[in-house]
Structure formats: C-alpha cells, structure tokens
Write a protein that holds these residues in place. Structure first.
Motif, PDB file in Angstrom:
ATOM      1  N   MET A 137       0.842  -1.170   0.000  1.00 62.08           N
ATOM      2  CA  MET A 137       0.000   0.000   0.000  1.00 62.08           C
ATOM      3  C   MET A 137       0.893   1.242   0.000  1.00 62.08           C
ATOM      4  SD  MET A 137      -3.075  -0.970   2.609  1.00 62.08           S
ATOM      5  CE  MET A 137      -2.013  -1.428   3.945  1.00 62.08           C
ATOM      6  N   THR A 161      -5.106   2.054  -1.154  1.00 61.40           N
ATOM      7  CA  THR A 161      -5.272   0.634  -0.866  1.00 61.40           C
ATOM      8  C   THR A 161      -5.855  -0.064  -2.081  1.00 61.40           C
ATOM      9  OG1 THR A 161      -7.520   0.830  -0.019  1.00 61.40           O
ATOM     10  CG2 THR A 161      -5.736   1.185   1.548  1.00 61.40           C
ATOM     11  N   ARG A 162      -5.709  -1.382  -2.120  1.00 61.80           N
ATOM     12  CA  ARG A 162      -6.295  -2.145  -3.220  1.00 61.80           C
ATOM     13  C   ARG A 162      -7.753  -2.463  -2.936  1.00 61.80           C
ATOM     14  NH1 ARG A 162      -2.741  -7.122  -4.548  1.00 61.80           N
ATOM     15  NH2 ARG A 162      -3.103  -7.439  -2.356  1.00 61.80           N
ATOM     16  N   ALA A 163      -8.342  -1.874  -1.913  1.00 61.28           N
ATOM     17  CA  ALA A 163      -9.713  -2.179  -1.482  1.00 61.28           C
ATOM     18  C   ALA A 163     -10.820  -1.867  -2.486  1.00 61.28           C
ATOM     19  CB  ALA A 163     -10.020  -1.486  -0.161  1.00 61.28           C
ATOM     20  N   ARG A 199      -7.204   6.709   1.374  1.00 61.97           N
ATOM     21  CA  ARG A 199      -7.479   6.967   2.785  1.00 61.97           C
ATOM     22  C   ARG A 199      -6.548   8.025   3.355  1.00 61.97           C
ATOM     23  NH1 ARG A 199     -10.959   3.516   4.949  1.00 61.97           N
ATOM     24  NH2 ARG A 199     -11.463   1.655   3.767  1.00 61.97           N
ATOM     25  N   GLN A 249     -11.714   6.956   4.929  1.00 64.20           N
ATOM     26  CA  GLN A 249     -11.768   6.820   3.476  1.00 64.20           C
ATOM     27  C   GLN A 249     -12.086   8.174   2.852  1.00 64.20           C
ATOM     28  OE1 GLN A 249     -13.587   3.314   1.622  1.00 64.20           O
ATOM     29  NE2 GLN A 249     -14.852   4.720   0.471  1.00 64.20           N
TER      30      GLN A 249
END
Length: 56
Positions: free
Chosen positions: A1, A12-14, A18, A25
């Motif tokens: 990250m 993030t790879r979410a 963030r 977020q």
C-alpha cells in the motif's frame, strides 16, 4: 500500500484512498480487481492496474 509523497494519503487495493493519519476513506475507486497502485512523484495522480485495465 503506497503512501503519497507527502505521506498524508494512503492508497489501498480495497480500492480506496485513505487519510494516513486516521484511516478515514477519502475516495472509493470504482475499479474492480485492482492489483497495483502507485502515486506520481508529485502526488497529484494515482495510477491503478488490474486484471483487465490500467488507469492513469
């Protein structure tokens, strides 16, 4: 990250962007299957790469 160059944001790879200080977020990225993220040297751009796409 990866952190942004100024260390204030975290990608993030979410997939999401963030706030590094509190984890809040900031932006949700609408990109499925992200496998890599990277900030530009000046921190103004975020590049993402995935299974079927790459966005800059």
């Amino acid at each position: 990250m990866p952190f942004s160059p100024d260390a204030r944001r975290l990608a993030t790879r979410a997939p999401a962007l963030r706030d590094a200080a509190n984890g809040q977020q900031l932006i949700h990225l609408d990109c499925p299957a992200i496998y890599a993220v990277a900030f530009s040297p000046d921190g103004q751009l975020l590049a993402t790469g995935g299974l079927f796409m790459a966005r800059i």
